[in-house]
Scaffold this active site. Structure first.
Site, mmCIF file in Angstrom:
data_model
loop_
_atom_site.group_PDB
_atom_site.id
_atom_site.type_symbol
_atom_site.label_atom_id
_atom_site.label_comp_id
_atom_site.label_asym_id
_atom_site.label_seq_id
_atom_site.Cartn_x
_atom_site.Cartn_y
_atom_site.Cartn_z
ATOM 1 N N TRP A 164 0.805 -1.226 0.000
ATOM 2 C CA TRP A 164 0.000 0.000 0.000
ATOM 3 C C TRP A 164 0.832 1.267 0.000
ATOM 4 C CZ3 TRP A 164 1.741 2.476 4.217
ATOM 5 C CH2 TRP A 164 2.126 1.720 5.338
ATOM 6 N N ASN A 165 2.105 1.186 0.361
ATOM 7 C CA ASN A 165 2.834 2.412 0.679
ATOM 8 C C ASN A 165 3.186 3.250 -0.546
ATOM 9 O OD1 ASN A 165 4.595 0.227 0.096
ATOM 10 N ND2 ASN A 165 6.318 1.355 0.933
ATOM 11 N N PRO A 189 -3.450 -5.423 -6.119
ATOM 12 C CA PRO A 189 -2.944 -4.293 -5.349
ATOM 13 C C PRO A 189 -3.477 -4.381 -3.927
ATOM 14 C CG PRO A 189 -4.837 -3.609 -6.612
ATOM 15 C CD PRO A 189 -4.577 -5.046 -6.988
ATOM 16 N N ASP A 190 -2.797 -3.726 -3.011
ATOM 17 C CA ASP A 190 -3.353 -3.631 -1.670
ATOM 18 C C ASP A 190 -4.677 -2.887 -1.730
ATOM 19 O OD1 ASP A 190 -3.650 -2.213 1.134
ATOM 20 O OD2 ASP A 190 -2.249 -3.869 1.423
ATOM 21 N N GLY A 239 6.375 -6.764 0.705
ATOM 22 C CA GLY A 239 5.658 -6.638 1.966
ATOM 23 C C GLY A 239 6.544 -6.977 3.140
ATOM 24 N N SER A 240 5.951 -7.474 4.198
ATOM 25 C CA SER A 240 6.676 -7.738 5.436
ATOM 26 C C SER A 240 7.525 -9.002 5.321
ATOM 27 C CB SER A 240 5.692 -7.894 6.598
ATOM 28 O OG SER A 240 4.991 -9.121 6.496
ATOM 29 N N GLU A 261 10.654 -8.469 -2.000
ATOM 30 C CA GLU A 261 11.253 -7.315 -1.343
ATOM 31 C C GLU A 261 10.551 -7.130 -0.015
ATOM 32 O OE1 GLU A 261 11.016 -2.778 -1.342
ATOM 33 O OE2 GLU A 261 12.086 -3.270 -3.193
ATOM 34 N N LEU A 262 11.338 -7.226 1.072
ATOM 35 C CA LEU A 262 10.753 -7.321 2.402
ATOM 36 C C LEU A 262 11.184 -6.140 3.277
ATOM 37 C CD1 LEU A 262 11.277 -11.185 2.658
ATOM 38 C CD2 LEU A 262 9.303 -9.934 1.756
ATOM 39 N N GLU A 393 11.632 -2.922 12.571
ATOM 40 C CA GLU A 393 11.258 -1.884 11.611
ATOM 41 C C GLU A 393 10.036 -1.129 12.126
ATOM 42 O OE1 GLU A 393 10.728 -1.596 6.779
ATOM 43 O OE2 GLU A 393 9.787 -3.282 7.815
#
Length: 524
Positions: A164-165, A189-190, A239-240, A261-262, A393
């Site tokens: 979402w960012n 998408p989120d 995401g996470s 990509e985390l 984080e």
């Protein structure tokens, strides 16, 4: 408050996009509608249909039906839509910026980064995809007689689950090279980024991407997002780290590739010879861009003790002067966090650190007078192990300050993390900066910039080490990952069998002599 923030023209843009583009969501005719709210105010701005697992299956069926003809299309023709999309993104940036702000809550200047990034990715792969995917010669077993060629064949249907960012950039820029490589894409998408997603899909349709190749489904991560990844021939997830580990396990079980990509806990080192004014400006952007909700943003400021006080004087002055706003439009330095959950995480990290002895140098509180999820840009000193924000984080407008005596201590501190996504080094000695960067365990390291230089260099790979992920976006790696590499080798005249009239022993001797001659001749 709503009338002063998410202005009605921007909301009308969102409602118009939802009305025009709901048909591009793969969902049943009687699918439930879900209201979309903006973090700027918390108000509802539009409603969109929700997809089900059965809808995800239908999306894959349509994508698989469209993909073979696309794969058979020459790559130079496939990338033509990227050339047109580049121009459309720039032409329609006003609407895009409104939607990015409504979806994410970020300041407009940071939303503009997404316009630049998306157009840049379009331009790069439009120009470079044909060479990245061109058939390549390889060294044959026998000089001249053995001719090896390496080709790049599309995987099939790529499943993209986006965060979402960065509702424009992170939603679409991973899908674009996948399409250019000859794949179809099923994109989830989120839910918080769905309005921006539908607008860029509208522009992609206008740019001429053939029907069926880009399927969009909307829904929650565990159900709809999980269904997308479970059916993909290649997985692209941002995401996470916790979720990424499960995504990797599931992909491994099916023996399909995955790019992940985390998380990050990125460090910025300011050496004693750095240009401190420039470093302070760079740190402000690197820490607080998108309210710190950026996987490559800086959360640890590592300062050489000789310049720490002076740097902090310059940096804190900039931080305290930042303009916070939830207005749709230009002028703000920082906007809102995405949700009450994200605000709570920032509040918890700050409260935990302060209760255990950390000092607030700037910020340190929520600003509901500005917006429901706004938190002040915050700087902490005295953060030590045992405090949540030391290693976890935050993903918000919070940075901790640390002091070191030399480069070795700085490198050791930067590497003292499970993460390795991005880092930053500031020094006037570029050779020194490169040497320090080479010792940091991070997928990207910026010298005399916080994050933008490495990320915006579309010809160079970007991704994480350690718990920050696997795989790379951008450059040759960012498109070839969406392909299966195939070796086609032709053998001429003489094969590898023992020639008629020659004994096995004689054959072995001849081949041994040949191997020695090839070594002397420098044959690979």
């Amino acid at each position: 408050m709503t009338s002063q923030t998410a202005s009605s023209p921007a909301v009308r843009v969102a409602q118009d996009v939802a009305k025009r583009m709901s048909h591009r969501v793969t969902a049943a005719a009687d699918a439930p509608q879900r209201e979309r709210t903006t973090p700027l105010t918390g108000e509802v701005v539009a409603s969109l249909p929700e997809s089900s697992v059965a809808d995800v299956e239908r999306a894959y069926e349509a994508a698989r039906a469209a993909q073979p003809a696309w794969a058979a299309t020459p790559v130079k023709e496939r990338v033509e839509f990227l050339e047109r999309l580049h121009d459309l993104v720039l032409e329609h940036q006003s609407e895009m910026l409104d939607l990015i702000q409504l979806d994410s809550g970020k300041a407009r200047i940071q939303a503009f980064e997404e316009i630049l990034d998306t157009a840049g990715v379009c331009r790069h792969y439009a120009k470079k995809a044909p060479s990245y995917l061109a058939e390549r010669k390889g060294a044959g077993a026998m000089p001249v007689l053995t001719q090896a060629r390496t080709g790049y064949r599309p995987k099939g249907v790529v499943g993209v689950v986006a965060p979402w960012n960065y509702p424009l950039s992170m939603t679409i820029t991973d899908a674009l090279p996948a399409l250019a490589a000859g794949n179809a894409v099923v994109l989830r998408p989120d839910e918080k980024a769905s309005l921006t997603c539908l607008k860029i899909v509208e522009l992609i349709d206008e740019a001429g991407l053939p029907e069926g190749l880009l399927q969009v489904v909307l829904g929650d991560g565990p159900t709809v997002g999980g269904a997308v990844l479970e059916r993909a021939d290649y997985v692209m997830y941002t995401g996470s780290t916790n979720v990424g580990r499960q995504v990797a396990r599931d992909a491994g079980e099916r023996l399909v590739g995955a790019s992940l990509e985390l998380g990050g806990k990125n460090a910025m080192y300011v050496a004693e010879d750095a240009d401190l004014k420039r470093a302070a400006e760079g740190a402000q952007r690197a820490v607080f861009s998108s309210a710190g909700q950026l996987c490559i943003s800086i959360e640890r400021l590592v300062l050489h003790e000789a310049i720490a006080d002076e740097f902090l004087r310059l940096f804190l002055a900039r931080v305290k002067a930042m303009k916070l706003s939830t207005e749709v439009g230009w002028g703000a330095d920082m906007g809102s966090l995405i949700s009450a959950q994200q605000l709570e995480r920032v509040e918890e990290h700050v409260a935990d650190a302060v209760s255990k002895g950390a000092t607030v140098l700037a910020g340190g509180k929520a600003r509901p007078d500005v917006g429901p999820f706004v938190y002040e840009p915050t700087v902490l000193d005295g953060v030590v192990d045992g405090m949540s924000c030391r290693r976890d984080e935050t993903f918000g407008p919070l940075v901790s300050v640390y002091r070191v005596a030399n480069d070795d201590e700085a490198v050791a501190f930067a590497n003292d993390s499970e993460y390795g996504l991005n880092a930053s080094v500031w020094t006037k000695d570029v050779k020194r900066g490169r040497a320090i960067a080479a010792r940091i365990q991070s997928g990207t390291v910026n010298v005399n910039e916080g994050y933008a230089s490495a990320y915006a260099s579309n010809g160079a790979p970007m991704g994480g080490m350690k718990s920050s992920g696997v795989g790379r976006r951008h450059g040759a790696e960012g498109i070839r990952k969406y392909t299966d590499i195939q070796n086609v080798t032709v053998q001429h005249v003489q094969g590898f069998g023992v020639p008629k009239g020659m004994s096995q022993k004689q054959f072995a001797k001849v081949m041994t002599v040949g191997m020695r001659l090839m070594k002397r001749g420098g044959v690979a």
